[in-house]
Design a protein around this motif. Structure first.
Motif, PDB file in Angstrom:
ATOM      1  N   SER A  77       6.005 106.515  91.558  1.00 59.08           N
ATOM      2  CA  SER A  77       5.340 107.306  90.571  1.00 59.08           C
ATOM      3  C   SER A  77       3.741 106.973  89.272  1.00 59.08           C
ATOM      4  N   PHE A  78       3.957 105.141  89.206  1.00 63.45           N
ATOM      5  CA  PHE A  78       2.926 105.052  88.786  1.00 63.45           C
ATOM      6  C   PHE A  78       1.825 104.084  89.385  1.00 63.45           C
ATOM      7  N   GLY A  79       2.482 103.748  90.424  1.00 65.15           N
ATOM      8  CA  GLY A  79       1.836 102.694  91.114  1.00 65.15           C
ATOM      9  C   GLY A  79       0.520 102.307  90.905  1.00 65.15           C
ATOM     10  N   ASN A  80       0.607 101.820  89.894  1.00 69.15           N
ATOM     11  CA  ASN A  80      -0.249 100.777  89.165  1.00 69.15           C
ATOM     12  C   ASN A  80       0.059  99.409  89.299  1.00 69.15           C
ATOM     13  N   PRO A  81      -0.800  98.879  90.142  1.00 72.19           N
ATOM     14  CA  PRO A  81      -0.814  97.741  90.207  1.00 72.19           C
ATOM     15  C   PRO A  81      -0.615  96.131  89.126  1.00 72.19           C
ATOM     16  N   TYR A  82      -1.382  96.594  87.567  1.00 75.66           N
ATOM     17  CA  TYR A  82      -1.438  96.140  86.614  1.00 75.66           C
ATOM     18  C   TYR A  82      -0.097  96.457  86.228  1.00 75.66           C
ATOM     19  N   PHE A  83       0.861  97.440  86.127  1.00 76.03           N
ATOM     20  CA  PHE A  83       2.073  97.835  85.653  1.00 76.03           C
ATOM     21  C   PHE A  83       3.326  97.104  86.518  1.00 76.03           C
ATOM     22  N   LYS A  84       3.933  96.606  85.739  1.00 74.73           N
ATOM     23  CA  LYS A  84       4.666  96.173  86.892  1.00 74.73           C
ATOM     24  C   LYS A  84       6.204  95.914  85.826  1.00 74.73           C
ATOM     25  N   LEU A  85       7.392  96.508  85.729  1.00 73.90           N
ATOM     26  CA  LEU A  85       7.890  97.029  84.658  1.00 73.90           C
ATOM     27  C   LEU A  85       9.212  95.468  85.213  1.00 73.90           C
ATOM     28  N   ASN A  86       9.604  94.935  84.185  1.00 78.06           N
ATOM     29  CA  ASN A  86      10.119  93.803  84.604  1.00 78.06           C
ATOM     30  C   ASN A  86      11.601  94.177  84.177  1.00 78.06           C
ATOM     31  N   ASN A  87      12.937  93.400  84.766  1.00 81.83           N
ATOM     32  CA  ASN A  87      13.667  93.368  84.392  1.00 81.83           C
ATOM     33  C   ASN A  87      14.575  93.315  82.748  1.00 81.83           C
ATOM     34  N   ASN A  88      13.390  91.439  82.228  1.00 81.90           N
ATOM     35  CA  ASN A  88      13.664  91.923  80.262  1.00 81.90           C
ATOM     36  C   ASN A  88      13.236  93.134  79.641  1.00 81.90           C
ATOM     37  N   VAL A  89      12.262  93.825  80.480  1.00 80.29           N
ATOM     38  CA  VAL A  89      11.978  94.752  79.641  1.00 80.29           C
ATOM     39  C   VAL A  89      12.870  96.437  79.838  1.00 80.29           C
ATOM     40  N   LEU A  90      13.380  96.599  81.084  1.00 87.04           N
ATOM     41  CA  LEU A  90      13.912  97.865  81.968  1.00 87.04           C
ATOM     42  C   LEU A  90      15.162  97.697  80.521  1.00 87.04           C
ATOM     43  N   TYR A  91      16.345  96.842  81.196  1.00 88.92           N
ATOM     44  CA  TYR A  91      17.396  96.789  80.811  1.00 88.92           C
ATOM     45  C   TYR A  91      17.626  96.806  79.415  1.00 88.92           C
ATOM     46  N   PRO A  92      16.827  95.838  78.354  1.00 92.30           N
ATOM     47  CA  PRO A  92      17.038  95.938  77.005  1.00 92.30           C
ATOM     48  C   PRO A  92      16.479  97.055  76.065  1.00 92.30           C
ATOM     49  N   THR A  93      15.860  97.844  77.042  1.00 89.05           N
ATOM     50  CA  THR A  93      15.077  99.964  76.860  1.00 89.05           C
ATOM     51  C   THR A  93      15.624 100.332  77.164  1.00 89.05           C
ATOM     52  N   LEU A  94      16.633 100.004  78.407  1.00 89.96           N
ATOM     53  CA  LEU A  94      17.652 101.595  78.586  1.00 89.96           C
ATOM     54  C   LEU A  94      18.793 101.295  77.259  1.00 89.96           C
ATOM     55  N   ALA A  95      19.001  99.450  76.651  1.00 90.62           N
ATOM     56  CA  ALA A  95      20.389  99.540  76.501  1.00 90.62           C
ATOM     57  C   ALA A  95      19.846 100.369  74.827  1.00 90.62           C
ATOM     58  N   ARG A  96      18.453 100.203  74.399  1.00 88.23           N
ATOM     59  CA  ARG A  96      18.316 100.877  73.377  1.00 88.23           C
ATOM     60  C   ARG A  96      18.296 102.075  73.346  1.00 88.23           C
ATOM     61  N   PHE A  97      17.673 102.838  73.763  1.00 87.78           N
ATOM     62  CA  PHE A  97      18.040 103.951  74.906  1.00 87.78           C
ATOM     63  C   PHE A  97      19.399 104.911  73.892  1.00 87.78           C
ATOM     64  N   GLU A  98      20.008 104.171  75.287  1.00 85.53           N
ATOM     65  CA  GLU A  98      21.629 104.314  74.940  1.00 85.53           C
ATOM     66  C   GLU A  98      22.538 104.116  73.819  1.00 85.53           C
ATOM     67  N   GLN A  99      21.737 103.175  72.931  1.00 90.06           N
ATOM     68  CA  GLN A  99      22.481 103.253  71.507  1.00 90.06           C
ATOM     69  C   GLN A  99      22.515 104.131  70.400  1.00 90.06           C
ATOM     70  N   GLU A 100      20.292 104.738  70.881  1.00 90.64           N
ATOM     71  CA  GLU A 100      19.878 105.206  69.978  1.00 90.64           C
ATOM     72  C   GLU A 100      19.938 106.989  70.200  1.00 90.64           C
ATOM     73  N   GLY A 101      20.707 107.046  71.359  1.00 97.58           N
ATOM     74  CA  GLY A 101      20.903 108.843  71.515  1.00 97.58           C
ATOM     75  C   GLY A 101      20.673 109.324  72.434  1.00 97.58           C
ATOM     76  N   PHE A 102      19.307 108.642  73.230  1.00102.01           N
ATOM     77  CA  PHE A 102      18.148 109.190  73.669  1.00102.01           C
ATOM     78  C   PHE A 102      18.516 109.898  75.904  1.00102.01           C
ATOM     79  N   ILE A 103      19.570 108.564  75.525  1.00103.14           N
ATOM     80  CA  ILE A 103      20.658 108.454  77.388  1.00103.14           C
ATOM     81  C   ILE A 103      21.477 108.063  76.968  1.00103.14           C
ATOM     82  N   GLU A 104      22.091 108.914  78.212  1.00106.06           N
ATOM     83  CA  GLU A 104      23.891 108.544  78.483  1.00106.06           C
ATOM     84  C   GLU A 104      23.668 107.585  79.682  1.00106.06           C
ATOM     85  N   GLY A 105      24.732 106.919  79.535  1.00108.76           N
ATOM     86  CA  GLY A 105      24.798 105.955  81.313  1.00108.76           C
ATOM     87  C   GLY A 105      26.335 106.510  81.995  1.00108.76           C
TER      88      GLY A 105
END
Length: 170
Positions: free
Chosen positions: A29-57
């Protein structure tokens, strides 16, 4: 720097996904070569979002392992709309603005215009200054310097046209 929270929550809004699929969707979707989403950012963000009630896994069976597919909640939709409607700085770079703009369909036109207008006015001022510089110094500029100035002016014209289009769309 791109708003990673906006990107992650927005992609989940449009397409519930597990972590790997989410990274793939973001890259597509965003295909910008300067934007790389690594797992060290993705999974803590998902955990935080789930804890805050923004998403449900929800765990679903996979081919080799079970996967946790994330869905946005009503609270998450409210947070997404809040993030999209936040004003942006006039010096925002093109990629960051594009990330923000991708989700403009989710907010009312008035909110969109309120976000874009300061950017438009800032670019318009820069455009006027560039035209003045061309008028004052263009005849005396070296050819490559003049070409760079004209390139910048064309880019500003394109941005202004884009902002106008976004503000006029219903």
């Amino acid at each position: 720097m791109a708003n990673t929270d906006l990107i992650i929550l927005g992609i989940i809004y449009f397409m519930p996904s597990h972590g790997y699929q989410l990274k793939k969707n973001i890259k597509e979707s965003f295909g910008n070569p300067y934007f790389k989403l690594n797992n060290n950012v993705l999974y803590p963000t998902l955990a935080r979002f789930e804890q805050e009630g923004f998403i449900e896994g929800k765990t679903v069976p996979g081919e080799k392992t079970n996967k946790k597919v994330y869905h946005i909640t009503e609270k998450g939709k409210e947070k997404l709309l809040e993030m999209v409607a936040e004003p942006v700085e006039p010096d925002i770079d093109g990629f960051d603005f594009s990330v923000h703009a991708v989700f403009f369909d989710l907010i009312p036109k008035e909110s969109r215009v309120k976000i874009i207008k300061p950017l438009y006015e800032s670019k318009l001022q820069t455009y006027k200054e560039a035209l003045k510089k061309k008028e004052m110094y263009g005849a005396n500029m070296l050819p490559i310097s003049f070409a760079v100035l004209e390139y910048g002016i064309k880019g500003l014209e394109s941005e202004l046209e884009f902002y106008n289009k976004l503000m006029e769309m219903e």
